[in-house]
Every structure is written in C-alpha cells, then in structure tokens.
Design an enzyme around this catalytic site. Structure first.
Site, short mmCIF file in Angstrom:
data_model
loop_
_atom_site.label_atom_id
_atom_site.label_comp_id
_atom_site.label_asym_id
_atom_site.label_seq_id
_atom_site.Cartn_x
_atom_site.Cartn_y
_atom_site.Cartn_z
N ASP A 165 7.08 20.22 -27.25
CA ASP A 165 7.29 18.92 -26.60
C ASP A 165 8.37 19.12 -25.55
O ASP A 165 8.86 20.23 -25.37
CB ASP A 165 7.72 17.84 -27.62
CG ASP A 165 7.28 16.44 -27.15
OD1 ASP A 165 7.34 16.19 -25.93
OD2 ASP A 165 6.88 15.63 -27.98
N HIS A 203 12.96 11.84 3.09
CA HIS A 203 12.31 13.10 3.43
C HIS A 203 12.13 14.01 2.23
O HIS A 203 11.03 14.51 2.01
CB HIS A 203 12.92 13.82 4.63
CG HIS A 203 11.89 14.80 5.09
ND1 HIS A 203 10.81 14.44 5.84
CD2 HIS A 203 11.69 16.08 4.76
CE1 HIS A 203 10.02 15.47 5.99
NE2 HIS A 203 10.53 16.49 5.33
N TYR A 251 8.58 15.91 -0.07
CA TYR A 251 8.39 17.17 -0.80
C TYR A 251 8.25 16.92 -2.29
O TYR A 251 7.60 17.69 -2.99
CB TYR A 251 9.52 18.14 -0.46
CG TYR A 251 9.47 18.48 1.01
CD1 TYR A 251 8.39 19.20 1.52
CD2 TYR A 251 10.43 18.03 1.90
CE1 TYR A 251 8.28 19.46 2.86
CE2 TYR A 251 10.32 18.29 3.25
CZ TYR A 251 9.26 19.00 3.73
OH TYR A 251 9.13 19.25 5.06
N SER A 282 -1.65 26.44 -6.62
CA SER A 282 -1.28 27.81 -6.98
C SER A 282 -1.76 28.19 -8.37
O SER A 282 -1.70 29.36 -8.74
CB SER A 282 0.24 27.99 -6.89
OG SER A 282 0.67 27.67 -5.59
N LYS A 294 3.20 29.59 2.31
CA LYS A 294 2.38 29.23 1.14
C LYS A 294 0.90 29.31 1.49
O LYS A 294 0.10 29.82 0.71
CB LYS A 294 2.72 27.82 0.68
CG LYS A 294 4.11 27.73 0.12
CD LYS A 294 4.15 26.78 -1.04
CE LYS A 294 5.49 26.93 -1.74
NZ LYS A 294 5.52 26.35 -3.05
N HIS A 344 0.85 -1.20 0.00
CA HIS A 344 0.00 0.00 0.00
C HIS A 344 0.88 1.25 0.00
O HIS A 344 0.70 2.15 -0.82
CB HIS A 344 -0.93 0.01 1.21
CG HIS A 344 -1.63 1.32 1.43
ND1 HIS A 344 -2.62 1.78 0.60
CD2 HIS A 344 -1.44 2.28 2.36
CE1 HIS A 344 -3.03 2.96 1.02
NE2 HIS A 344 -2.33 3.30 2.09
N THR A 350 6.46 26.59 4.51
CA THR A 350 5.21 25.89 4.26
C THR A 350 4.03 26.76 4.68
O THR A 350 3.04 26.90 3.95
CB THR A 350 5.18 24.55 5.01
OG1 THR A 350 6.42 23.89 4.79
CG2 THR A 350 4.05 23.68 4.53
N TRP A 368 7.25 -0.12 3.81
CA TRP A 368 7.67 0.63 2.61
C TRP A 368 9.05 1.21 2.81
O TRP A 368 9.72 1.52 1.86
CB TRP A 368 6.64 1.69 2.20
CG TRP A 368 6.80 3.05 2.83
CD1 TRP A 368 6.20 3.48 3.97
CD2 TRP A 368 7.58 4.16 2.34
NE1 TRP A 368 6.58 4.77 4.23
CE2 TRP A 368 7.41 5.22 3.25
CE3 TRP A 368 8.40 4.36 1.23
CZ2 TRP A 368 8.04 6.44 3.09
CZ3 TRP A 368 9.02 5.59 1.08
CH2 TRP A 368 8.83 6.61 1.99
N SER A 404 13.65 5.58 -13.83
CA SER A 404 12.58 6.30 -14.51
C SER A 404 12.48 7.73 -13.98
O SER A 404 12.40 8.69 -14.75
CB SER A 404 11.26 5.55 -14.30
OG SER A 404 10.17 6.39 -14.56
N SER A 405 12.50 7.89 -12.65
CA SER A 405 12.31 9.21 -12.07
C SER A 405 13.46 10.15 -12.44
O SER A 405 13.24 11.32 -12.76
CB SER A 405 12.23 9.11 -10.55
OG SER A 405 11.12 8.34 -10.19
N GLU A 446 11.63 13.04 -0.56
CA GLU A 446 10.53 12.37 -1.26
C GLU A 446 9.19 12.94 -0.83
O GLU A 446 8.28 13.11 -1.65
CB GLU A 446 10.58 10.86 -0.98
CG GLU A 446 9.40 10.07 -1.51
CD GLU A 446 9.36 9.99 -3.02
OE1 GLU A 446 10.41 10.17 -3.65
OE2 GLU A 446 8.26 9.76 -3.57
N ARG A 497 1.63 1.77 14.80
CA ARG A 497 1.27 1.50 13.41
C ARG A 497 1.76 0.11 13.02
O ARG A 497 2.47 -0.54 13.76
CB ARG A 497 1.87 2.57 12.49
CG ARG A 497 3.37 2.50 12.36
CD ARG A 497 3.95 3.72 11.72
NE ARG A 497 3.85 3.70 10.28
CZ ARG A 497 4.68 4.37 9.47
NH1 ARG A 497 5.65 5.12 9.97
NH2 ARG A 497 4.56 4.32 8.16
N HIS A 509 14.56 13.54 11.42
CA HIS A 509 13.36 13.63 12.27
C HIS A 509 12.49 12.38 12.10
O HIS A 509 11.54 12.21 12.85
CB HIS A 509 12.58 14.94 12.06
CG HIS A 509 11.87 15.07 10.76
ND1 HIS A 509 11.64 16.28 10.15
CD2 HIS A 509 11.31 14.16 9.94
CE1 HIS A 509 10.99 16.10 9.03
NE2 HIS A 509 10.78 14.81 8.89
N HIS A 510 12.84 11.54 11.15
CA HIS A 510 12.19 10.22 11.09
C HIS A 510 12.87 9.24 12.03
O HIS A 510 12.48 8.09 12.11
CB HIS A 510 12.25 9.67 9.67
CG HIS A 510 11.52 10.51 8.67
ND1 HIS A 510 10.20 10.30 8.34
CD2 HIS A 510 11.90 11.59 7.96
CE1 HIS A 510 9.82 11.21 7.46
NE2 HIS A 510 10.83 12.01 7.21
#
Lengths: 417, 642
Positions: B121, B271, B275, B286, B349, B92, B346, B157, B187-188, B273, B468, B320-321
């Site tokens: 293109d 982390h 963002y 926006s 915004k 998931h 943040t 994950w 790919s990314s 990721e 969790r 912080h993780h």
C-alpha cells in the site's frame, strides 16, 4: 467579406472540403483575414512575422527528419503476423550515449538559430528605434469594459485638453506611433495584428507599444485579454492616413461638434427614415456590409463628408434635445454641444466613424437604431444598458425610448460628422 | 474488486496497548458495498474512485467544450449567452485540469506506484483516503455555482485580477472558485507527500532508484512539482480571498494593488502545473512503448534525468505566459531563453521513445496506437511551444487561437492520449478483462481524426487574428470556415470518446478474460494476479534489474527459490499486515467541504463549525491508530515448495 452568392449556410460546408484536403496550407487562404498576422503592413508586425517564420522553418525541418524516422520505425519494425508477435524478443539493448549526446547537441543548435533573432527582435519591437524616436507620434489608448478611448497628447484643444476619440484610432502613416497603454478597470490588451503584436493594458502599470503603418489603410484590432462577458466584442479600428490627409482630419476633429442648419418648414415635411425591426441574418457581418467590406478605407473616407441633403434638421434638433432629456449626456461627451460625460465614448464626431459599439456594428442609421434600441443584445453587460437604461441592482428601467425618439437620436448622432 | 484471498484467515485485530477499540465510529470491516468504498484505505480502491470521479468530470468538461464549439459553429451566434459562455470556458479549463487530468493521474499513481515498487500500500493509507475525499469536496465546491443563483465561476481558468475582485465579480462565483481550488490544493499536496514517502521508503529489496520503473520516477518528480508549485497558488488565492472578504488591497487597483502580482504568483504555479499534467503522461508512454516494442526503454537514465530537468527548469519559465505584460527587454529575453532550454529535455524524450521503437517488434494493440498517436501529437504541440518561446512572435500568438491549438495538442494530444493509452494498457490488470481490441482501435482512429480536425484549424484561426475566449465573432473576419470545421471535429472527437467509453464499459462485463500478464510486459504489476489481491504481493519481490518482471520471467528458478525463502520469513513474522478501514478521512473531508461552502457564502459560523469537524476528524483518526489485521494467503511459492 467578399463572399460569393452561394447559400450562406452551405458555404462553410463547401469550403470545408478543399480545406480538409490540406489546400489551405498550400494557398494560405486561411491567413488572409482582416486580423491576419501574415498580411503584415508595418515594420513591427513584419519583424514578428519574420521571426515566426524562422521558428516555422526550423521546426519544419525537425518535423520532417524526426517524423520520417518515426514513420520509418513504425512501418519497418511493425510485427505483421502472429508469428512475428511470438518471435523471440529482439536484443534487449539499453541505449547509446553517443547518439543521445549528438541529438542533444543538434537540438541546442536548432534553438540557437531561433534564439539569435529572438533576442534581436525583443529589443527592436520593445521601443521605437533611436533614429526614429524624435519622429514618433504619441497616442494614449485606454481600455474600458468594453471599448477603447484614444487620446492625442500632441493635439491640445484650448480649454478642453487633448483631442479624444473612441474606438477608431486615426494615425499618420509611414511614421512610428508610440501608444501608451492604460486601463480604467480590468486588464485589456491592445492588438492590431497587421501592425503589431499585442501588449496588455494593466491597472497600475504604465505599458506601451509602438507600431507603424507603412501605407494609408484601414486596419482591424481587438482586445486580446479576457476582460469580462463582452470581451469578444471589444473591437476597434486603426485608420492610417497620409500626412496631408491626417492634418485635415486633425483639424476637423479639433472642431466642436457640427450643428445642422436650423429647421425650416420644408425640413419638417422631409420623409423620415424607416427602420426595419432587428433581425439576424446567419452568416451576415454586423460590422460591414458587402459594399463596405469591399473597400473599408474608401468607406471611411466617404464617412468623413457631411451629407446636408440627406439630413432632417428638425429631427436632428429633436435628437439633440432627447440626448439631454434622456440623460445620454451624463456618460457621453459631445464637445461644443451639451454632452460632458466621460464614462462612455466621446461622440463629438461619431457620425464620421465607420463603426459603433466598439467596432461591432457598421455605423449606418439602421445599425445605430438597432444598437440604441437594444444594446444588450449586441454587447451583453454593457454599461449603457446596465446602469444607463436600467438599474442593475433592481433591474428597474430608467430610460425608455420609443421608436420615434430613437429615430431622432439617430438623425442627431449621424449628423455629427 | 479485490476478491477475498483464497485462504483469508483473519488472525484478529492487533490491539496496540492503550488504544481504544473505537471512538465515535466502530472501525468498518465491510469488504463490499457502499461502506467498503467510503471507508476504504486500499490504494487500488482509492485509485478506482479517483478514476471514477475524474471520468465523470472529464465527461462534464467535454460537454462544456461541445457547448463552446456549438456557440462558435457560426458567426454572430446566440446559442448561449455571453455570461454562460464565460462560465463554460472557465469551468471547462478548471475542470479538465484540476478535476479530470490531475485526478486521472492520481488514479494511476494510486493504482500503480505501490505495485510497481513491490509494496502492499502507500505509506499513509488513511491520508490517501483523505486526499481522495478532499478532492471530491473541492470538486463539489467548484461546481456548486451551477446550482446557485451566482452561477459558476466565470473569470477564466487563470482568474486574472482584478476581474475576480468584488467590483467586477460581486457574486460568490469567484469565492467558490478560490475556495474550491484551495481545497483541491490541499488534496494534491497531501497526496504528493504520501507518494514521495511511499516511493522513497517502501521500495522492494533491490529496487534502487535507477531501477525504478519510469512511470514511478515521473510520479515522484510530479509529486515534488506539486508540493513546490501549489504553495504559490495557495498564497495567490489567499490574497484574493482576503481582498474579497477582509478588505485587503493586494489587487485592489484604487488602493495601489498590483494585479500583475497575481499573474506572477499564478504562473509560478501554472507553468509547473503544465508539467504536472504531462510528466505522468511521459511515464505511461515510457512503460507502454517498451512493452509493445518488446525492448527496454532506450536511454533509461537520460529519460529519467530529462524528466527531472523538465521539472527543474519548469520553475524558471513561468513568465513566458506573460510576454505581453510589458516585462521589459531583459526579463523577456531571460524567460525566452529558459523556455527554449526546456525544449531540449522534452525533445530528448521523444528521441528516446523513437529509439525504443527502433529494432523492436511493434505490436499494434490499442494501447500502442494511443501511445504512438501521443508521440506525433505531442511533437506537434512541442513545435508550437518552441514557436512561442520566440517572444516577439509570441506577442502575435499570445491569447489567440494559435495558443488554444498549442495547449490542446499538449494536453489532449499529450496528456489525454497518454491516459487513454494507459487505461487500455492497465484495464486488464485491474478489471481482469481486456478492452475489446477492435472497438479500441476504432475509437483511436475516430479520436485521432476528430482531435486533429478540431484543433489543427485553430492554428490558422490564431494566425488569422482570432483571440481566445471569444463568445462570438463577426462574419467578415475570415474565421467562418475554420470555426465550422473545428466544431464538426469536436463532435467527432466527442463521438470517439463515447465509443472508447462504451468499449470499456462493455469490456468490463463481457470482455475477454485476461491473465496476470496479457501483454508480455516488463514491470512488477504484471507479476501478480489480475485483478490484484488486496495485499498485492503474496511475497514481497526482490528486484534484480530494471524491468523487474521481465527479469523474473527469464530467471524462473532463481526467483522461485528466492520467493519461497521470503514467504517463510514473512510467515514467521505473522503474515501479511494490512491496515484497517476508517471513517475519519471521509469525516474530515466532509468538514472541509462544509467549511469551504460556508466560507464562500460569508457564513463564518458554518465555516468554523466545518473547520471543527475537520480537526475532530483528524484528531480522532490519529487517536484510533492504524489498526490492522493479518492475512495468510496461499502463495505460488508455497505451492511450489510443498
């Protein structure tokens, strides 16, 4: 849990209604669980809660202010009619630098309010404060898939080593406890929410935490880092005792395993326990009956007392034999009896524990019977079944126990107070 | 999708001197049918394929979530087995992040970025097709386990070592996971390099960086984040792969390996990721808020700058993780303060979005509803994020359901709501019809209520001590009600998503026809027909202001003059040049798929063969050259000048 006698399936539905109405928030009735981080019982957890509440207050104020402005803007500037939508577009302004600077400054200020107590508490929660360090009691907790071993370096037993228990950690109340955190396999995490936040048990890394229970009591803990399929049922208990009671407990634990009185002809005729076959009751707790849950600490104290009248010495003796014959001894230590293994929890005083299977099942003869009969049902992947009862590579059954044998094992293990 | 241009006079293929006409494959020319989709190099078709695959995986991830919630509906449940549950939450998370939200964003990058910058293109069209097919290859590898004896990956994950080692995961599920993620990383990175090159080089005349639409800015920042973050996880995955296949000891505890190293490498990627998932969302919002408020974005430079700040600081908060890993006081303090710091850009915004609404004429169409829902929910997720920055408090919330609530507020309330808004907003542009407004609004409310019912109680579950990744829980913990409500909410959320999709599918066939600019919008994509022609712009626009199309609408005479001049120039250069389609991106990706699957199975011969196909594909695609042809559309400017 103290639940009223309404149909169990219906209970959640009935409670959902007021909860949805937001009453939960007002009454805090969702925060009174056995692992509540709000119902704190010691200085570490209290410091963490106080800091958490600072963040709650600060963000709540911001939420009210920003939310009010946002809500106002959404209502006030909404185009209500088709004419509104087709009206000349509003002035095409591009922002206001002063407003931005002001809001950034306000945000920074809010964060400083959080940052100051955060820094203070990072130091406080990391290590026992200097003034109390000499008084701190040391424990070593080791994570296994999926149970906890607790060692007491301060309690050395002649010719054996430190006192070892499993899954129920008994500590002195009112005194800081420094817990060394170790693991033998994967990463686990030691968490007793009412006493302290979690710290991970990481291979090749000597972590520690400290906690203190202000009052004697019975606290719930659980592994908090995913450690394999049965992570969810890697639970433990912490029992905090007053000074005198703790000394008594230690003295008893240091004794080798208790042997029941030799069997007499009388004992042979004693009726055997009759076990129901295992059934699940939806909504019923496995780790505590209603009576147990009403006062787990009292239940724990009750568990410490042997009950010679209720025992069947012949059966217990047969159980002790089976414990060897069925190779249980290879993994479990029963100090003073035959068991010497260290792969599984030390069972020297298992009869005096309130739970078995790492805090999963209440330690009653019935539950112990269920557990021994089918451990994989309660804790999938556990090594007692996978590797003990069966060979995981081939699936071949290595240990077969019939009902009578399980009865005997239960009688034996229950006698180990 | 793209209709043949009104006057599609193909002037024949340019033949660069020395290039062969074809090698192995004849260059495909089909404009419809399966071959057209498999060989396309058109950024719009590639975007739609990204969107299609991502939508399928979004539904798959949703089904996994519903199975999880069903297992947790009641205590001590045995609806699914413990191992299947581990597979479910692992896949998931992996699916939603790597196979749903990231590729949905990639879909919008593809669809929008070239048009928003006035290009025809991306910079490297065949490379773009390659990143699409490599994404599909990675997705197949990741999910292959469902159909194999080993089962799907089941280590979470973020796959913490040593759970992914041979000792604790002897089957190949962990290999499928590591190889699958590695392939997706290719790919990314390829796609991101392409978008950076596109945005930097292919902007229309006059489109300075500080006139870029905010979405394109966020695409640019996100692309930079991807190329800087992905190498970290690539290294970490290589180490796991080497431990598992070649006996190295990066994480092998018995030989002195350090599992904590995995956590650092993973979160240095992980982390940013977060963002990578949220910055594009901020981009959609926006764009949508100004359109439906009929005002320009409030504080454009500050929104752009804060986006860059978030990207920058995002690389300095990974630990912080890991507040509970015993980092010590100083490291913990540093990461706590950095985490608080990231809340400022943040928050800025959010202030600017509210500033955009202020004084506007808010039109409450479905895209606007989802966008406003986004602000509320993202704000909530932000607040619980600030709570986590207080490290000692976080040691209680870490790995509890409080965190589950937090990141779903950010990733559903944030990223997904923004994507749902974006799909509604740009649907008419690419399909020529608007999504039914009534059912769009119904789906919004069902999703909004379902989402909050699912995830708000989780805050309480976490504070009440529920960890969790919990396959089951006992009935006496005080978690029964929260889980029950949460599960019911999840079914409601699932229903809302179904309504949303049904409305979209129905509207694709029967929806109200949309003109080029149904929302009275502000950016260049709305200046061209819906759906856009293959060449996007008959005449490359010249940009005079930030909201370029808004400016064009208010200066029609000036723009018409300019366009006819440009059209003449372009005609003098031989018309609009478009690249040829190609089989080779697909062939190369198929090679990578073969190599990945074989490698995961320890079949090194197959892996080398797959690698050979990959390199042959890339070599032949270099050899065949870009090719291309010219089209000469009748332009509105032409018509005006006649």
């Amino acid at each position: 849990m103290r639940r009223p006698l309404i149909p169990r399936k219906l209970a959640p539905c009935l409670r959902a209604l007021p909860a949805l109405a937001g009453l939960a928030l007002l009454t805090g009735c969702w925060l009174d669980g056995r692992q509540s981080t709000f119902d704190v019982k010691g200085p570490v957890a209290r410091a963490q809660l106080d800091l958490f509440m600072v963040t709650v207050y600060v963000t709540a104020v911001i939420f009210v202010v920003v939310g009010a402005v946002l809500a106002y803007a959404m209502i006030k500037f909404r185009a209500r009619t088709a004419a509104d939508e087709r009206a000349e577009p509003p002035p095409q302004g591009h922002g206001n630098f002063l407003v931005e600077i002001g809001l950034v400054s306000a945000s920074v200020l809010c964060l400083v309010i959080i940052a100051v107590p955060t820094l203070k508490n990072i130091w406080f929660t990391y290590e026992v404060p200097d003034v109390q360090r000499a008084n701190a009691y040391e424990i070593t907790a080791t994570g296994y898939q999926w149970w906890f071993k607790f060692e007491y370096p301060a309690e050395q037993i002649d010719g054996v080593g430190p006192l070892v228990t499993g899954n129920e950690l008994v500590i002195p109340a009112g005194r800081p406890v420094r817990v060394n955190l170790r693991t033998v396999d994967v990463i686990h995490s030691f968490w007793v929410p009412k006493l302290a936040g979690k710290v991970d048990m990481i291979p090749n890394r000597a972590n520690h935490l400290w906690l203190q229970a202000d009052q004697p009591g019975y606290y719930y803990g659980q592994c908090a880092e995913f450690c394999g399929d049965s992570h969810a049922i890697m639970r433990f208990r912490v029992i905090a005792l007053g000074e005198k009671e703790f000394a008594l407990w230690r003295a008893n634990q240091e004794q080798p395993a208790r042997s029941v009185a030799p069997a007499t002809a009388d004992a042979e005729r004693k009726p055997r326990a009759v076990f129901a076959s295992f059934t699940t009751h939806p909504g019923a707790a496995l780790s505590g009956s209603a009576e147990f849950d009403a006062d787990p600490f009292a239940a724990w104290q009750e568990k410490q007392r042997p009950d010679p009248a209720g025992e069947n010495p012949a059966l217990a003796a047969q159980g002790r034999r089976l414990f060897q014959e069925k190779t249980c001894i290879a993994c479990h230590t029963i100090r003073g009896h035959e068991g010497v293994g260290v792969a599984g929890p030390d069972l020297t005083h298992v009869g005096a524990r309130t739970t078995i299977a790492a805090g999963t099942l209440e330690n009653t003869p019935q539950r112990m019977h269920d557990w021994i009969a089918d451990p994989n049902h309660f804790k999938p992947g556990n090594k007692m079944f996978n590797g003990g009862y069966t060979d995981p590579a081939t699936g071949r059954r290595l240990i077969v126990l019939n009902e009578t044998e399980i009865d005997a094992l239960v009688a034996y293990l229950q006698s180990l107070k | 999708m793209a209709e043949a241009p009104a006057k599609s006079a193909f002037t024949g293929h340019d033949q660069p001197a020395g290039a062969k006409s074809f090698i192995l494959f004849r260059r495909p020319t089909a404009k419809t049918g399966l071959v057209a989709w498999l060989t396309t190099v058109d950024h719009k078709k590639i975007g739609m394929l990204y969107g299609f695959f991502a939508a399928c995986f979004f539904l798959l991830g949703g089904v996994e979530a519903l199975l999880i919630r069903t297992q947790l509906l009641v205590p001590n449940n045995h609806f699914v087995s413990a191992h299947f549950y581990s597979e479910l939450f692992t896949m998931h998370g992996t699916t939603m992040i790597f196979l749903a939200v990231m590729p949905l964003n990639a879909a919008f990058f593809n669809l929008l970025v070239p048009i928003q910058i006035g290009a025809r293109d991306v910079a490297f069209p065949r490379l773009n097709a390659f990143s699409l097919w490599v994404f599909v290859a990675g997705a197949i590898i990741l999910n292959a386990g469902w159909f194999l004896k080993a089962g799907a990956p089941a280590a979470g994950w973020f796959g913490y070592a040593p759970l992914t080692s041979k000792t604790f995961t002897p089957d190949i599920s962990a290999d499928l996971w590591t190889v699958g993620l590695q392939v997706l990383g290719v790919s990314s990175i390829v796609a991101s390099l392409n978008f950076i090159a596109t945005i930097v080089n292919l902007r229309a005349p006059g489109l300075t960086m500080m006139r870029l639409p905010v979405f394109t800015w966020m695409a640019l920042i996100t692309s930079f984040l991807i190329i800087m973050a992905m190498p970290s996880i690539a290294i970490a995955l290589v180490e796991v792969i080497f431990d598992r296949h070649f006996g190295t000891n990066f994480f092998e505890v018995s030989n002195g390996g350090q599992p904590i190293l995995w956590q650092h490498l993973f979160w240095i990627f992980g982390h940013p990721e977060v963002y990578i998932l949220i910055l594009p969302a901020m981009g959609y919002i926006s764009e949508i808020l100004p359109t439906f408020s009929r005002r320009p974005l409030f504080g454009y430079p500050i929104v752009v700058f804060s986006g860059a700040m978030i990207g920058f600081i995002g690389f300095g908060v990974w630990s912080h993780h890991m507040f509970t890993t015993g980092m010590g006081t100083v490291a913990t303090s540093a990461f706590a303060l950095a985490t608080m710091a990231i809340a400022v850009p943040t928050g800025v915004k959010i202030f600017n979005w509210i500033g955009t609404l202020w004084g506007g004429h808010l039109r409450m169409r479905p895209p606007m509803l989802f966008a406003l829902g986004f602000i509320w929910l993202f704000m909530m997720g932000g607040f619980s994020g600030v709570m986590h920055s207080a490290a000692p408090a976080d040691s209680q919330q870490h790995n509890s359901y409080f965190v589950v609530a937090h990141f779903h507020y950010v990733l559903i309330g944030g990223s997904t709501f923004a994507l749902l808004a974006a799909i509604h907003y740009w649907f008419p542009k690419f399909f020529g019809r608007t999504i039914n407004e009534f059912w769009g609004k119904v789906s919004f409310w069902v999703i909004f209520v379902g989402f909050n019912t699912t995830f708000f109680p989780m805050h309480f579950l976490g504070l009440n001590g529920m960890p969790r990744r919990t396959w089951t829980y006992d009935a006496n913990m005080g978690w029964n009600e929260g889980n029950f409500i949460s599960s019911l909410g999840a079914y409601l959320l699932g229903l809302g998503i179904l309504i949303y999709l049904a409305a979209a599918v129905w509207s694709y066939f029967r929806g109200e026809k949309a003109g080029p600019d149904p929302w009275d919008a502000r950016t260049l994509e709305w200046s061209i027909p819906s759906p856009p022609p293959e060449y996007n712009f008959a005449v490359i626009p010249t940009v005079h202001a930030r909201d370029a199309w808004w400016y064009e609408k208010s200066h029609p005479a000036e723009i018409a003059r300019e366009k006819s001049a440009h059209a003449r120039d372009e005609a003098a250069h031989g018309g609009i040049h478009l690249p040829d389609q190609s089989w080779y991106p697909l062939v190369a990706a198929a090679g990578l798929l073969t190599a990945g699957l074989c490698f995961a199975h320890d079949n090194f011969v197959g892996a080398i063969a797959g690698g050979a196909i990959l390199f042959a594909g890339i070599y032949l695609w270099s050899l065949e050259g870009p090719g291309g042809y010219h089209v000469h559309p009748e332009t509105p400017a032409d018509a005006a000048s006649h």
